[in-house]
Scaffold this motif. Sequence first.
Motif, mmCIF file in Angstrom:
data_model
loop_
_atom_site.group_PDB
_atom_site.id
_atom_site.type_symbol
_atom_site.label_atom_id
_atom_site.label_comp_id
_atom_site.label_asym_id
_atom_site.label_seq_id
_atom_site.Cartn_x
_atom_site.Cartn_y
_atom_site.Cartn_z
ATOM 1 N N ASP A 127 0.802 -1.218 0.000
ATOM 2 C CA ASP A 127 0.000 0.000 0.000
ATOM 3 C C ASP A 127 0.839 1.274 0.000
ATOM 4 O OD1 ASP A 127 -1.879 -2.067 0.533
ATOM 5 O OD2 ASP A 127 -3.246 -0.590 1.387
ATOM 6 N N LEU A 128 2.017 1.222 0.615
ATOM 7 C CA LEU A 128 2.843 2.428 0.702
ATOM 8 C C LEU A 128 3.941 2.492 -0.347
ATOM 9 C CD1 LEU A 128 3.221 2.765 4.579
ATOM 10 C CD2 LEU A 128 1.380 3.565 3.082
ATOM 11 N N PHE A 129 4.401 1.323 -0.826
ATOM 12 C CA PHE A 129 5.522 1.325 -1.763
ATOM 13 C C PHE A 129 5.246 0.564 -3.053
ATOM 14 C CE2 PHE A 129 7.341 2.270 2.361
ATOM 15 C CZ PHE A 129 8.170 3.354 2.068
ATOM 16 N N GLY A 130 4.034 0.056 -3.227
ATOM 17 C CA GLY A 130 3.639 -0.532 -4.495
ATOM 18 C C GLY A 130 4.333 -1.807 -4.893
ATOM 19 N N VAL A 131 4.831 -2.576 -3.929
ATOM 20 C CA VAL A 131 5.489 -3.838 -4.241
ATOM 21 C C VAL A 131 4.417 -4.880 -4.592
ATOM 22 C CG1 VAL A 131 6.974 -5.691 -3.351
ATOM 23 C CG2 VAL A 131 7.417 -3.291 -2.723
ATOM 24 N N PRO A 132 4.565 -5.615 -5.704
ATOM 25 C CA PRO A 132 3.563 -6.610 -6.106
ATOM 26 C C PRO A 132 3.414 -7.716 -5.065
ATOM 27 C CG PRO A 132 5.051 -6.115 -7.926
ATOM 28 C CD PRO A 132 5.645 -5.494 -6.698
#
Length: 291
Positions: free
Chosen positions: A133-138
């Motif tokens: 949610d904060l860093f967009g990691v899949p």
Amino acid sequence: MSDSGAAGPVAEAFQGQRERLHAVAYRMLGSHADAQDVVQEAWLRLSRQDAAAIGNLAGWLTTVVGRISLDVLRSRQARPEASYDDRLPELEGTAGGAAPEDDVALADSVGLALLVVLESLGPSERLAFVLHDLFGVPFDEIGQILGRSADAAKMLASRARRKVRASERPAASGREHREVVQAFLAAARLGDFEGLLRVLDPDVRLTVDTPGGLVVTLGATEVASSARMAAGAATRGGWVLVDGLPAVASWREDGSPLSVMSFTVVAGRVARISVVVDPVKLAAMNLPASG
């Protein structure tokens, strides 16, 4: 081996990622010191790898930082005497005269209020929420860190998101934050007990970080009774920024910092007051020499 003296394309690439990696670790751990240790460990691991064989350096480093941070969180959970619930997210201060007026100047992607909410999450939930949610990691990459499937990682993040939404009331804007804090300090100076009760959340939490440990006071009535401390600090001190929001710092006669008070304001009331008087922690903050 410190990366500060290293040279070459790998070190340069790492330095380009350092700020983001520190942000990931800090959101995971709530401690700048711990985040620095995690980032340094990530560098050490990278220095032992064949960098040419790493296809996506940013992704590889994020994975490593996530795994190390997860280990730290699990270690904390396994040691009740060092429970994260009894820790304060570390405060980072910057000098300032009058508190800035604009919300833009005070904005922070994840401030102290959310770090407090994140304390309620389990290690796996926290990692899934922070990374996605904060860093967009899949989710497939998050699943690899956790040793679970992408669907399981997605469920963890969803569960964490529900907890965050349930726990987190809208934080105050920068202008509102300052006005509420000023009202609290004014009531404290005047000894206005009723005025203090009006500006304090009924469940307000006052935490004082001392050299001997944390001292916690709960409830508006108890905190209002202790408010002369705030009045003294305001009289001898001045405004600074702590984690992007106005706080009050006070100094000794020799110019060294005496205390820093930061506030979490929710729905027009002070919901949390964090006071740091521990000289070691004050020395680690970026405060001016005098008010």
